[in-house]
Design a protein around this motif. Structure first.
Motif, PDB file in Angstrom:
ATOM      1  N   ASN A 381     -16.867  72.559 -45.071  1.00  0.00           N
ATOM      2  CA  ASN A 381     -16.495  73.110 -46.370  1.00  0.00           C
ATOM      3  C   ASN A 381     -15.297  72.351 -46.955  1.00  0.00           C
ATOM      4  N   GLY A 382     -14.732  72.896 -48.022  1.00  0.00           N
ATOM      5  CA  GLY A 382     -13.615  72.226 -48.686  1.00  0.00           C
ATOM      6  C   GLY A 382     -12.338  72.205 -47.880  1.00  0.00           C
ATOM      7  N   ASP A 383     -12.312  72.963 -46.773  1.00  0.00           N
ATOM      8  CA  ASP A 383     -11.167  72.917 -45.864  1.00  0.00           C
ATOM      9  C   ASP A 383     -11.399  71.966 -44.697  1.00  0.00           C
ATOM     10  N   GLY A 384     -12.568  71.288 -44.705  1.00  0.00           N
ATOM     11  CA  GLY A 384     -12.854  70.310 -43.659  1.00  0.00           C
ATOM     12  C   GLY A 384     -13.317  70.904 -42.347  1.00  0.00           C
ATOM     13  N   VAL A 385     -13.832  72.141 -42.373  1.00  0.00           N
ATOM     14  CA  VAL A 385     -14.297  72.788 -41.141  1.00  0.00           C
ATOM     15  C   VAL A 385     -15.762  73.211 -41.289  1.00  0.00           C
ATOM     16  N   ARG A 386     -16.448  73.232 -40.158  1.00  0.00           N
ATOM     17  CA  ARG A 386     -17.833  73.711 -40.152  1.00  0.00           C
ATOM     18  C   ARG A 386     -17.870  75.214 -40.482  1.00  0.00           C
ATOM     19  N   PHE A 387     -19.005  75.643 -41.065  1.00  0.00           N
ATOM     20  CA  PHE A 387     -19.102  77.058 -41.452  1.00  0.00           C
ATOM     21  C   PHE A 387     -20.498  77.635 -41.244  1.00  0.00           C
ATOM     22  N   VAL A 388     -21.438  76.819 -40.725  1.00  0.00           N
ATOM     23  CA  VAL A 388     -22.821  77.274 -40.636  1.00  0.00           C
ATOM     24  C   VAL A 388     -23.561  76.399 -39.639  1.00  0.00           C
ATOM     25  N   ASN A 389     -24.662  76.906 -39.107  1.00  0.00           N
ATOM     26  CA  ASN A 389     -25.593  76.095 -38.334  1.00  0.00           C
ATOM     27  C   ASN A 389     -26.314  75.156 -39.291  1.00  0.00           C
ATOM     28  N   GLU A 390     -26.046  73.868 -39.184  1.00  0.00           N
ATOM     29  CA  GLU A 390     -26.619  72.891 -40.116  1.00  0.00           C
ATOM     30  C   GLU A 390     -28.144  72.878 -40.087  1.00  0.00           C
ATOM     31  N   GLY A 391     -28.747  73.266 -38.961  1.00  0.00           N
ATOM     32  CA  GLY A 391     -30.197  73.245 -38.834  1.00  0.00           C
ATOM     33  C   GLY A 391     -30.878  74.539 -39.211  1.00  0.00           C
ATOM     34  N   ALA A 392     -30.131  75.509 -39.726  1.00  0.00           N
ATOM     35  CA  ALA A 392     -30.706  76.803 -40.102  1.00  0.00           C
ATOM     36  C   ALA A 392     -31.648  76.646 -41.289  1.00  0.00           C
ATOM     37  N   HIS A 399     -27.121  80.603 -48.982  1.00  0.00           N
ATOM     38  CA  HIS A 399     -26.585  81.960 -49.037  1.00  0.00           C
ATOM     39  C   HIS A 399     -25.185  82.014 -48.434  1.00  0.00           C
ATOM     40  N   VAL A 400     -24.984  81.330 -47.311  1.00  0.00           N
ATOM     41  CA  VAL A 400     -23.663  81.297 -46.685  1.00  0.00           C
ATOM     42  C   VAL A 400     -22.661  80.580 -47.594  1.00  0.00           C
ATOM     43  N   MET A 401     -23.083  79.485 -48.211  1.00  0.00           N
ATOM     44  CA  MET A 401     -22.190  78.765 -49.126  1.00  0.00           C
ATOM     45  C   MET A 401     -21.682  79.696 -50.222  1.00  0.00           C
ATOM     46  N   TYR A 402     -22.588  80.448 -50.830  1.00  0.00           N
ATOM     47  CA  TYR A 402     -22.164  81.352 -51.900  1.00  0.00           C
ATOM     48  C   TYR A 402     -21.328  82.510 -51.367  1.00  0.00           C
ATOM     49  N   ASP A 403     -21.763  83.096 -50.260  1.00  0.00           N
ATOM     50  CA  ASP A 403     -21.033  84.246 -49.720  1.00  0.00           C
ATOM     51  C   ASP A 403     -19.582  83.891 -49.403  1.00  0.00           C
ATOM     52  N   ARG A 404     -19.377  82.712 -48.833  1.00  0.00           N
ATOM     53  CA  ARG A 404     -18.027  82.342 -48.391  1.00  0.00           C
ATOM     54  C   ARG A 404     -17.224  81.632 -49.481  1.00  0.00           C
ATOM     55  N   ASN A 405     -17.893  81.199 -50.528  1.00  0.00           N
ATOM     56  CA  ASN A 405     -17.162  80.525 -51.602  1.00  0.00           C
ATOM     57  C   ASN A 405     -16.235  81.488 -52.338  1.00  0.00           C
ATOM     58  N   ALA A 406     -16.494  82.779 -52.193  1.00  0.00           N
ATOM     59  CA  ALA A 406     -15.646  83.768 -52.859  1.00  0.00           C
ATOM     60  C   ALA A 406     -14.243  83.809 -52.258  1.00  0.00           C
ATOM     61  N   THR A 407     -14.122  83.390 -50.999  1.00  0.00           N
ATOM     62  CA  THR A 407     -12.817  83.464 -50.329  1.00  0.00           C
ATOM     63  C   THR A 407     -12.260  82.106 -49.923  1.00  0.00           C
ATOM     64  N   GLY A 408     -13.032  81.042 -50.102  1.00  0.00           N
ATOM     65  CA  GLY A 408     -12.577  79.702 -49.755  1.00  0.00           C
ATOM     66  C   GLY A 408     -13.544  78.678 -50.303  1.00  0.00           C
ATOM     67  N   PRO A 409     -13.115  77.424 -50.422  1.00  0.00           N
ATOM     68  CA  PRO A 409     -13.959  76.410 -51.071  1.00  0.00           C
ATOM     69  C   PRO A 409     -15.156  75.989 -50.202  1.00  0.00           C
ATOM     70  N   HIS A 410     -16.344  76.392 -50.631  1.00  0.00           N
ATOM     71  CA  HIS A 410     -17.580  76.006 -49.937  1.00  0.00           C
ATOM     72  C   HIS A 410     -18.570  75.308 -50.867  1.00  0.00           C
ATOM     73  N   ILE A 411     -18.277  75.268 -52.156  1.00  0.00           N
ATOM     74  CA  ILE A 411     -19.139  74.583 -53.116  1.00  0.00           C
ATOM     75  C   ILE A 411     -18.265  73.642 -53.926  1.00  0.00           C
ATOM     76  N   PRO A 412     -18.377  72.317 -53.749  1.00  0.00           N
ATOM     77  CA  PRO A 412     -19.339  71.680 -52.854  1.00  0.00           C
ATOM     78  C   PRO A 412     -18.894  71.720 -51.396  1.00  0.00           C
ATOM     79  N   SER A 413     -19.858  71.500 -50.523  1.00  0.00           N
ATOM     80  CA  SER A 413     -19.598  71.216 -49.120  1.00  0.00           C
ATOM     81  C   SER A 413     -19.893  69.738 -48.889  1.00  0.00           C
TER      82      SER A 413
END
Length: 592
Positions: A381-392, A399-413
């Protein structure tokens, strides 16, 4: 009149128009003569189908074969819609193709699995209707068109560990089709999203191996087989079509044989209703004039979603959103959904889409499948850390990108890979070791650096975080166990991976410079919200009452998959099935 041509206008007097003296399949009267308003042009059919995608053409073919005079109305200058652009996977449990191949499916397994995937977001009777009618739809299409299908062996259901899940998959795709069956209509087939490379005949199921062709013997063998298929077809004088081109082409050929006209360049203006509120036709625009196409028995809306309508996406979906990240057909601007809404239709799932991580390349986005799953890559994500199973499953990742973008930068990843990854695997259509186009760098879609720290600086994430993330992931790769996001625990995770990588084919360390980072945004194959429908594909009002004579299927209706995605082809399978169901319901009714 040939069924593959738009009807030519024929002048009638005002009195003839008012008397309704308009008969015959394909007869359309011109307006604007002798003082007749433009919309006084009239054509009469039993069934009017809006949209020539998989839902619309399946519905029209079924209606015609049930003895109903049917016409297909298409906004675009081409037929096929998003289906023609797609890989054309079709998810239909218990169909004759997979059963003949020995897939151990049963109605009970399919019902248990769909219930586990969809949950309570979709009424049980709609789920049951899809499962009950899907196999019959595939058998019908096979017997009434040149389409034949093949099992996508090994393409797992997306949640194979759930009750009833199939680790070896239930999805099918079209077999090779000779484009000559379309005659002149072949020139009006909507092009593929990513054209097949020249000199190859490629099925969707081949891509997992073509990606590995430089490092895997089976990949090399599949590549040779793709060349051999093309050579054989060329020697026979054929025009080989596969994937979405075969699906749309085969359905259109079925309509040609059934005498069903498809009117191109004919956008929907509005739906028409009688005094009782029954759908009686559609007002369309053709050659600069309005044409009233009357439907004595029913109207089926299969006009696709609203992915290219910015106002609708802004109204219903989470930010950031736009129309530049979708790969759906450009004509999909929600025309049918908006017409249904004006008529009182309730809407479902408008906040959702058939999401998938996408790279915003110049020209059009690239929907990532294998690239984010292959070993030697991570998604941060925008903090440079993994946040999801890339193979999911791809929808889950967004869905995870949007859910977590509300509290931290995930769009773009950012999808981060190393040169070892680039030396081994095809990326989009760029062969291993070859450089990425300069335009990708200029557009900011990809960045390159010789150290992880410098790469972090280029993409604007904390260097320490990205270095630590890569170091931790590399440790997981060596042990074969992703302790953070469990990448590789599901059978599905391994579909687009490298089987020679051990101990986990999903995981390989990032160690060889230079390193690359690809911008990842919430892409989609189309929106999945639309008119609320029942188990008979009838459009419903908010109070649950039926709008008589009005049906919807495909992305113009709320998806039977709810907020989830059962397997490859969960868009097309239900779209075709409920188009088929709608036509049957009209044919089985006693009339207006």
């Amino acid at each position: 009149m040939p069924a593959d041509q738009n009807p030519q206008p024929r002048v009638h007097t005002r009195r003839q128009v008012l008397r309704g003296a308009v008969v015959g399949a394909g007869a359309v009267l011109t307006g604007g003569v002798l003082g007749v308003p433009a919309h006084a042009a009239v054509a009469d059919y039993d069934v009017v189908v809006i949209g020539s995608g998989a839902a619309g053409m399946t519905a029209a073919l079924r209606a015609a074969k049930r003895g109903l005079r049917t016409v297909v109305i298409e906004k675009a200058p081409t037929f096929g819609g998003s289906a023609a652009r797609s890989g054309a996977g079709i998810w239909i449990p218990n169909n004759e193709v997979i059963l003949a191949a020995g897939v151990p499916d049963t109605p009970a397994k399919a019902a248990a699995y769909l219930t586990a995937v969809v949950g309570g977001t979709v009424p049980a009777d709609r789920q049951a209707a899809f499962l009950a009618h899907g196999p019959a739809m595939i058998s019908f299409v096979t017997r009434n068109s040149p389409l034949r299908f093949r099992w996508m062996e090994g393409y797992s259901d997306y949640y194979p560990e759930l009750p009833g899940g199939m680790p070896n998959g239930r999805s099918i795709e079209p077999d090779q089709l000779d484009g000559r069956v379309l005659g002149a209509e072949l020139a009006r087939l909507n092009p593929s999203y990513i054209p097949t490379p020249a000199g190859l005949v490629v099925f969707s199921a081949d891509y997992r191996w073509l990606t590995l062709a430089a490092v895997n013997l089976k990949g090399a063998a599949v590549s040779a087989e793709c060349v051999a298929r093309y050579t054989a077809a060329a020697l026979r004088g054929e025009i080989p079509l596969t994937m979405g081109q075969a699906l749309a082409g085969g359905l259109r050929a079925g309509l040609l044989a059934a005498g069903v006209p498809v009117w191109l360049n004919t956008p929907l203006v509005d739906l028409q209703f009688d005094g009782s509120g029954r759908a009686t036709g559609a007002l369309v625009s053709q050659n600069g004039a309005e044409v009233l196409v009357r439907a004595a028995r029913g109207v089926i809306v299969g006009s696709g979603g609203f992915e290219h309508n910015l106002a609708m996406r802004t109204e219903f979906q989470r930010q950031p959103i736009g129309t530049d990240w979708t790969v759906g057909a450009q004509e999909n601007t929600g025309d049918g959904i908006r017409a249904g809404r004006r008529a009182g239709a309730a809407l479902d799932l408008m906040d959702d889409a058939w999401w998938g991580p996408a790279i915003p390349l110049p020209g059009e986005p690239y929907f990532c499948l294998a690239e984010r799953t292959l070993p030697g890559c991570i998604l941060v994500n925008g903090d440079g850390v993994r946040f999801v199973n890339e193979g999911a499953p791809y929808s889950d990742v967004v869905h995870v990108m949007y859910d977590r973008n509300a509290t931290g930068p995930h769009i773009p990843s950012w999808l981060v890979v190393d040169q070892n990854y680039r030396n081994r695997y095809l990326f989009k259509d760029i062969a291993p070791t070859l450089p990425f186009p300069d335009e990708w760098y200029a557009a900011g879609a990809v960045h390159k650096a010789w150290t992880i720290g410098d790469l972090a600086t280029k993409i604007g994430v904390p260097s320490a975080n990205l270095r630590q993330t890569v170091s931790r992931f590399n440790g997981f790769a060596l042990t074969g166990k992703d302790l953070d996001f469990h990448r590789g625990d599901s059978v599905y995770d391994h579909y687009y991976t490298d089987p020679v990588v051990k101990p986990n084919s999903c995981l390989a360390p990032l160690w060889l410079p230079p390193f690359y980072a690809f911008k990842i945004v919430p892409g989609d194959l189309g929106t999945k919200g639309g008119m609320r429908t029942d188990a008979r594909a009838r459009v419903l009002r908010a109070d649950g009452s039926v709008i008589p004579g009005l049906y919807a299927a495909g992305n113009a209706s709320g998806a039977v998959m709810g907020n989830s995605y059962a397997g490859a082809g969960s868009t097309l399978g239900p779209a075709m099935t409920f188009g088929y169901v709608a036509a049957d319901d009209i044919a089985n009714s006693t009339g207006p």
